[in-house]
Enzyme design. Structure first.
Site, PDB file in Angstrom:
ATOM      1  N   GLY A 148       1.111  -6.555   2.444  1.00  0.00           N
ATOM      2  CA  GLY A 148       0.402  -5.436   3.205  1.00  0.00           C
ATOM      3  C   GLY A 148       0.394  -5.875   4.760  1.00  0.00           C
ATOM      4  N   SER A 149      -0.195  -4.603   5.415  1.00  0.00           N
ATOM      5  CA  SER A 149      -0.488  -5.124   6.753  1.00  0.00           C
ATOM      6  C   SER A 149      -2.085  -5.224   7.047  1.00  0.00           C
ATOM      7  CB  SER A 149      -0.083  -3.829   7.577  1.00  0.00           C
ATOM      8  OG  SER A 149      -0.846  -2.908   7.521  1.00  0.00           O
ATOM      9  N   ARG A 203      -0.296  -8.669  -3.502  1.00  0.00           N
ATOM     10  CA  ARG A 203      -0.159  -7.657  -2.374  1.00  0.00           C
ATOM     11  C   ARG A 203       0.710  -7.978  -1.217  1.00  0.00           C
ATOM     12  NH1 ARG A 203      -1.828  -4.080   1.030  1.00  0.00           N
ATOM     13  NH2 ARG A 203      -3.336  -4.760   2.903  1.00  0.00           N
ATOM     14  N   ASP A 245      -1.173  -5.346  13.913  1.00  0.00           N
ATOM     15  CA  ASP A 245      -1.926  -5.218  15.253  1.00  0.00           C
ATOM     16  C   ASP A 245      -2.908  -6.086  15.487  1.00  0.00           C
ATOM     17  OD1 ASP A 245      -2.608  -3.094  13.006  1.00  0.00           O
ATOM     18  OD2 ASP A 245      -4.651  -3.638  14.073  1.00  0.00           O
ATOM     19  N   ARG A 268       7.216   1.859   1.269  1.00  0.00           N
ATOM     20  CA  ARG A 268       7.810   0.300   1.421  1.00  0.00           C
ATOM     21  C   ARG A 268       7.857  -0.091  -0.068  1.00  0.00           C
ATOM     22  NH1 ARG A 268       5.529  -2.663   5.215  1.00  0.00           N
ATOM     23  NH2 ARG A 268       6.431  -1.248   6.376  1.00  0.00           N
ATOM     24  N   GLY A 290       0.742  -1.299   0.084  1.00  0.00           N
ATOM     25  CA  GLY A 290      -0.076   0.091   0.108  1.00  0.00           C
ATOM     26  C   GLY A 290       0.986   1.293   0.298  1.00  0.00           C
ATOM     27  N   ARG A 303       2.252  11.160  -8.673  1.00  0.00           N
ATOM     28  CA  ARG A 303       1.578  11.372  -7.362  1.00  0.00           C
ATOM     29  C   ARG A 303       2.570  10.734  -6.232  1.00  0.00           C
ATOM     30  NH1 ARG A 303      -4.803  11.870  -7.039  1.00  0.00           N
ATOM     31  NH2 ARG A 303      -5.428  12.474  -9.027  1.00  0.00           N
ATOM     32  N   MET A 307      -7.889  -3.799   3.666  1.00  0.00           N
ATOM     33  CA  MET A 307      -8.443  -2.926   2.938  1.00  0.00           C
ATOM     34  C   MET A 307      -8.446  -2.908   1.337  1.00  0.00           C
ATOM     35  SD  MET A 307      -8.317   0.297   5.292  1.00  0.00           S
ATOM     36  CE  MET A 307     -10.050   0.959   4.739  1.00  0.00           C
ATOM     37  N   ARG A 335       7.838  -3.848  12.656  1.00  0.00           N
ATOM     38  CA  ARG A 335       7.217  -3.566  11.392  1.00  0.00           C
ATOM     39  C   ARG A 335       8.357  -3.730  10.364  1.00  0.00           C
ATOM     40  NH1 ARG A 335       3.605   0.276  13.304  1.00  0.00           N
ATOM     41  NH2 ARG A 335       4.832   2.122  12.694  1.00  0.00           N
TER      42      ARG A 335
HETATM   43  N1  HPA Z   1      -8.323  -2.549   9.607  1.00  0.00           N
HETATM   44  C1  HPA Z   1      -7.976  -2.331   8.412  1.00  0.00           C
HETATM   45  N2  HPA Z   1      -6.761  -2.512   8.095  1.00  0.00           N
HETATM   46  C2  HPA Z   1      -5.795  -2.666   8.688  1.00  0.00           C
HETATM   47  C3  HPA Z   1      -6.070  -2.715   9.900  1.00  0.00           C
HETATM   48  C4  HPA Z   1      -7.465  -2.734  10.552  1.00  0.00           C
HETATM   49  O1  HPA Z   1      -7.794  -2.742  11.716  1.00  0.00           O
HETATM   50  N3  HPA Z   1      -4.942  -2.847  10.586  1.00  0.00           N
HETATM   51  C5  HPA Z   1      -3.994  -2.992   9.781  1.00  0.00           C
HETATM   52  N4  HPA Z   1      -4.378  -2.801   8.427  1.00  0.00           N
END
Ligand code: HPA
Length: 239
Positions: A90-91, A88, A205, A25, A21, A44, A181, A218
């Protein structure tokens, strides 16, 4: 020929592209994981790079946050730059107690409250699933990481700050591992456009406990998910 959001020339992207995202990164991955990486677009400040990983051409490009932003870049990469495999990196926020911060999740499927796949699928419920070859390669690569790796369902949310916290119980009761997301939109787009997609997610998290990674953690933890994604990229690149 540049697209509205990508200023690269034909051939600038490899057929396999990692999609974090965060554009920073993307730069981090290009600098630390790829050889001979060069920036190919920065419209952008959404930077994209192409280099090689263990001899195979690989690209990496930021997508921004959320399904609409990710789908703009993914669509242009597929339709104008010949990208066939999109991974992807991502987190996500974990839901079950046995998924820990720093663990890796391979999103076999992605539920969503977004309407994009219903719109594509004539109002029906599309099962947004990962590409099997990519998933299998990622599962194989995960055997070499010291991080716990989970394979299962995630939820791609339109809200980061959801107004109804009760929804978490519904997700948990159906075995959803984590919230992020983008994956469901990416999987639907890949199906519609004849490409292959997978999301390799690091748990940044825990939604129930509130535990979260420090920035140091991270940085370290992205190594596990990035390596899994790159090893999967190698397999589909045929090397
Ligand atoms: N919600 C959506 N996307 C995220 C979250 C979350 O709690 N944590 C890391 N990415």
């Amino acid at each position: 020929m540049p697209t509205p959001h990508i200023a690269a020339e034909p051939g600038d992207f490899a057929p396999v592209c990692l999609l974090p995202g965060d554009p920073r990164r993307a730069a981090h991955i290009a600098t630390n994981f790829l050889d001979d990486a060069r920036e190919v677009t920065a419209v952008r400040n959404m930077t994209g790079f192409t280099g090689t990983y263990r001899g195979a051409p690989v690209s990496v490009m930021g997508t921004g946050m959320g399904i609409p932003s990710a789908m703009i870049y993914a669509h242009e990469l597929i339709s104008d730059y010949g990208v066939r495999h999109l991974i992807r990196v991502g987190s996500c926020g974990a839901l079950p107690a046995d998924v820990g911060v720093g663990d890796v999740i391979l999103a076999m499927g992605a539920c969503t409250d977004s309407g994009v796949n219903r719109t594509r699928f004539g109002g029906l419920d599309f099962a947004a699933i990962a590409d099997y070859a990519l998933l299998r390669a990622a599962v194989d690569a995960a055997a070499s990481t010291d991080r716990p790796v989970h394979v299962g369902n995630v939820f791609s949310a339109d809200f980061f700050y959801h107004p109804d916290s009760g929804q978490l119980d519904t997700l948990g009761s159906m075995g959803v591992l984590a919230i992020e997301m983008e994956a469901a939109g990416l999987y639907g787009l890949a199906a519609a456009e004849g490409a292959a997609a997978l999301a390799v997610l690091t748990v940044s998290d825990h939604i129930r406990s509130g535990e979260a990674q420090s920035s140091d953690e991270r940085e370290r933890n992205v190594t596990a998910s990035t390596t899994i994604a790159l090893e999967a990229a190698l397999v589909v690149a045929g090397i």
